[in-house]
Structures are given as structure tokens and as C-alpha cells.
Motif scaffolding. Sequence first.
Motif, PDB file in Angstrom:
ATOM      1  N   TYR A 109       0.848  -1.191   0.000  1.00  0.00           N
ATOM      2  CA  TYR A 109       0.000   0.000   0.000  1.00  0.00           C
ATOM      3  C   TYR A 109       0.883   1.241   0.000  1.00  0.00           C
ATOM      4  N   TYR A 110       0.560   2.207  -0.890  1.00  0.00           N
ATOM      5  CA  TYR A 110       1.308   3.465  -0.996  1.00  0.00           C
ATOM      6  C   TYR A 110       0.368   4.623  -0.699  1.00  0.00           C
ATOM      7  N   ARG A 111       0.664   5.322   0.379  1.00  0.00           N
ATOM      8  CA  ARG A 111      -0.245   6.363   0.869  1.00  0.00           C
ATOM      9  C   ARG A 111      -0.491   7.446  -0.160  1.00  0.00           C
ATOM     10  N   ASP A 112       0.544   7.884  -0.889  1.00  0.00           N
ATOM     11  CA  ASP A 112       0.412   9.022  -1.793  1.00  0.00           C
ATOM     12  C   ASP A 112       0.076   8.641  -3.235  1.00  0.00           C
ATOM     13  N   ASP A 113      -0.013   7.353  -3.522  1.00  0.00           N
ATOM     14  CA  ASP A 113      -0.366   6.939  -4.882  1.00  0.00           C
ATOM     15  C   ASP A 113      -0.934   5.525  -4.822  1.00  0.00           C
ATOM     16  N   THR A 114      -2.213   5.414  -4.484  1.00  0.00           N
ATOM     17  CA  THR A 114      -2.819   4.095  -4.309  1.00  0.00           C
ATOM     18  C   THR A 114      -2.969   3.349  -5.631  1.00  0.00           C
ATOM     19  N   SER A 115      -2.757   4.010  -6.769  1.00  0.00           N
ATOM     20  CA  SER A 115      -2.803   3.287  -8.042  1.00  0.00           C
ATOM     21  C   SER A 115      -1.680   2.259  -8.148  1.00  0.00           C
ATOM     22  N   LEU A 116      -0.649   2.403  -7.310  1.00  0.00           N
ATOM     23  CA  LEU A 116       0.463   1.452  -7.310  1.00  0.00           C
ATOM     24  C   LEU A 116       0.226   0.250  -6.402  1.00  0.00           C
ATOM     25  N   ASP A 117      -0.844   0.280  -5.616  1.00  0.00           N
ATOM     26  CA  ASP A 117      -1.106  -0.813  -4.676  1.00  0.00           C
ATOM     27  C   ASP A 117      -1.126  -2.150  -5.414  1.00  0.00           C
ATOM     28  N   THR A 118      -0.500  -3.147  -4.801  1.00  0.00           N
ATOM     29  CA  THR A 118      -0.282  -4.429  -5.482  1.00  0.00           C
ATOM     30  C   THR A 118      -0.483  -5.583  -4.517  1.00  0.00           C
ATOM     31  N   ILE A 119      -1.100  -6.668  -5.010  1.00  0.00           N
ATOM     32  CA  ILE A 119      -1.160  -7.937  -4.294  1.00  0.00           C
ATOM     33  C   ILE A 119      -0.267  -8.929  -5.018  1.00  0.00           C
ATOM     34  N   GLU A 120       0.627  -9.558  -4.275  1.00  0.00           N
ATOM     35  CA  GLU A 120       1.574 -10.515  -4.837  1.00  0.00           C
ATOM     36  C   GLU A 120       1.465 -11.826  -4.062  1.00  0.00           C
ATOM     37  N   TYR A 121       1.538 -12.942  -4.782  1.00  0.00           N
ATOM     38  CA  TYR A 121       1.446 -14.269  -4.171  1.00  0.00           C
ATOM     39  C   TYR A 121       2.810 -14.946  -4.254  1.00  0.00           C
ATOM     40  N   TYR A 122       3.121 -15.765  -3.245  1.00  0.00           N
ATOM     41  CA  TYR A 122       4.451 -16.356  -3.232  1.00  0.00           C
ATOM     42  C   TYR A 122       4.434 -17.803  -2.757  1.00  0.00           C
ATOM     43  N   LEU A 123       5.472 -18.528  -3.171  1.00  0.00           N
ATOM     44  CA  LEU A 123       5.718 -19.900  -2.744  1.00  0.00           C
ATOM     45  C   LEU A 123       7.209 -20.035  -2.514  1.00  0.00           C
ATOM     46  N   GLY A 124       7.589 -20.500  -1.324  1.00  0.00           N
ATOM     47  CA  GLY A 124       9.005 -20.610  -0.988  1.00  0.00           C
ATOM     48  C   GLY A 124       9.368 -21.984  -0.484  1.00  0.00           C
ATOM     49  N   LEU A 125      10.640 -22.327  -0.657  1.00  0.00           N
ATOM     50  CA  LEU A 125      11.216 -23.556  -0.137  1.00  0.00           C
ATOM     51  C   LEU A 125      12.527 -23.216   0.551  1.00  0.00           C
ATOM     52  N   SER A 126      12.794 -23.844   1.683  1.00  0.00           N
ATOM     53  CA  SER A 126      14.076 -23.654   2.346  1.00  0.00           C
ATOM     54  C   SER A 126      14.546 -24.986   2.911  1.00  0.00           C
ATOM     55  N   ALA A 127      15.848 -25.144   2.942  1.00  0.00           N
ATOM     56  CA  ALA A 127      16.464 -26.349   3.503  1.00  0.00           C
ATOM     57  C   ALA A 127      17.818 -25.948   4.058  1.00  0.00           C
ATOM     58  N   GLY A 128      17.973 -26.051   5.366  1.00  0.00           N
ATOM     59  CA  GLY A 128      19.229 -25.641   5.977  1.00  0.00           C
ATOM     60  C   GLY A 128      19.494 -24.167   5.733  1.00  0.00           C
TER      61      GLY A 128
END
Length: 235
Positions: A109-128
Motif C-alpha cells: 500500500y502506498y499512501r500518496d499513490d494508491t494506483s500502485l497498490d499491489t497484491i503478490e502471491y508467493y511460494l518458498g522452499l528452504s532447507a538448511g
Amino acid sequence: MHLLTSFPAAAFIAAASLAAPAAATASTATGNVGAFSEYLYRGVEQSNGAAIQGGIDYAHDSGLYIGTWASNTDFAGSQGTVSDEIDVYGGYTHSFGAVTIDVGAYFYYYRDDTSLDTIEYYLGLSAGRFGAKAYYTGDYFGTDEDGFYVTASYALPLGDTLALTPQVGYSVGDGPRAFVIAAFDPEPSDHYLDYSLTLTKTLDDGLSFSLALIGTDLHDDDEKVVVGLKKTFEL
């Protein structure tokens, strides 16, 4: 854009932060606040100078977690100079032996320019010490175009309180082309690389100091050195 936390991201993303709050044996709530010589997101400057950042995270023993994070920014948006970014995120982590998965969503969320607001989805893997994560959005920061980002890092301990973390990221899609790459190249491609090498020193009482070398393969984009001091505490 906490996914690279001043460096994804993320970044201390990097470890942008590569991992959200890890699965825990008991529910935990933590806060953090930091000061950095520059705020970079996927290798690109966001604050045009020093940045003050902070957030709150809550991780449930089921593996569910939520959090929020904020920073000052100073870059050109569709309605002028953008300032004040607030992010909200949530997801789920689960371990299968030595491998941990992390799936969730991130709202910028960007207070001064809400046209930039973005939803992003993620998937991660970690090992050690190794972590990797992939992100996708169908509307990359107000461009109405999709964007993909993949990143990987490896935390190399140099002692009890010192670690060196190399990281590499790859952005691709019409969204990154329109929002990022076109600002550096009059004939932009649809992809670019970012990379970092971060040295982190753990101090007393939840303090940590970081020194990072960060760069991209964007045209005429010089490497940057970023220093930071961060405090993490239990709530």
C-alpha cells in the motif's frame, strides 16, 4: 517492499528475505525497527537516501502467520513522488523433514499513490542455509501487467555472530518491463537480474549490523553499498 527488506525482497529479502516467520513450536509475536542508508527493492532504489523501517510479526504454532511492515519511500509514481509504504502479509509454513514450504500473499500500500497498490502471491522452499522463493502478481504496481520474480540465497556462517549471504533474483514480465526496466533503458527487455552480497553481524540485545553490496544488470545502474542497523524484540 519488505520482501527484500532494504536489500528482499528482502533482502537482511535478503532474505527479502526469503523466508517469512518460520514455523514455531509456540506462538510468537515480534517487532523490528531499523535504519538503513538506502531502501532497495529487488536491486532498485526506493528511498533516494536513508530509510527508517519497522514491522510486527505474529506466528502461530499451527504454521499460520501474519505481519505488517512500513518504510519511507521517495520514487516517481504515476501521480508524482511516492512516500510512505505500508505492507501487510500472511501465509502458512510447514516442514517436511529438512525442507520447509512457505505459501502466502503480500499487499503493498502506498499512501500518496494508491494506483500502485499491489497484491503478490508467493511460494518458498528452504532447507538448511538455502532458501528460494517465487512471486507472482497479475497487476505489477499499477501497470495492469503481470510480473514474476524468483530469488535464491545461501547463508554462510563465518563465526558465531557473523554471516555472509549471497543472493540472486530474476524479474520477468510486461509489468517489470513497464515499471522498472523502462526507467533505465529506452528499449527495455522484459527481464532483469539483481544480486547482493550481505555481511551481517549479530550484536547484543537483538541488534544486528549489516553491510551489503547490491547491483542489477540494468543499463547504467551502478552497484550500491548499503549499511544498516536493525533491532528485533519480542512483544
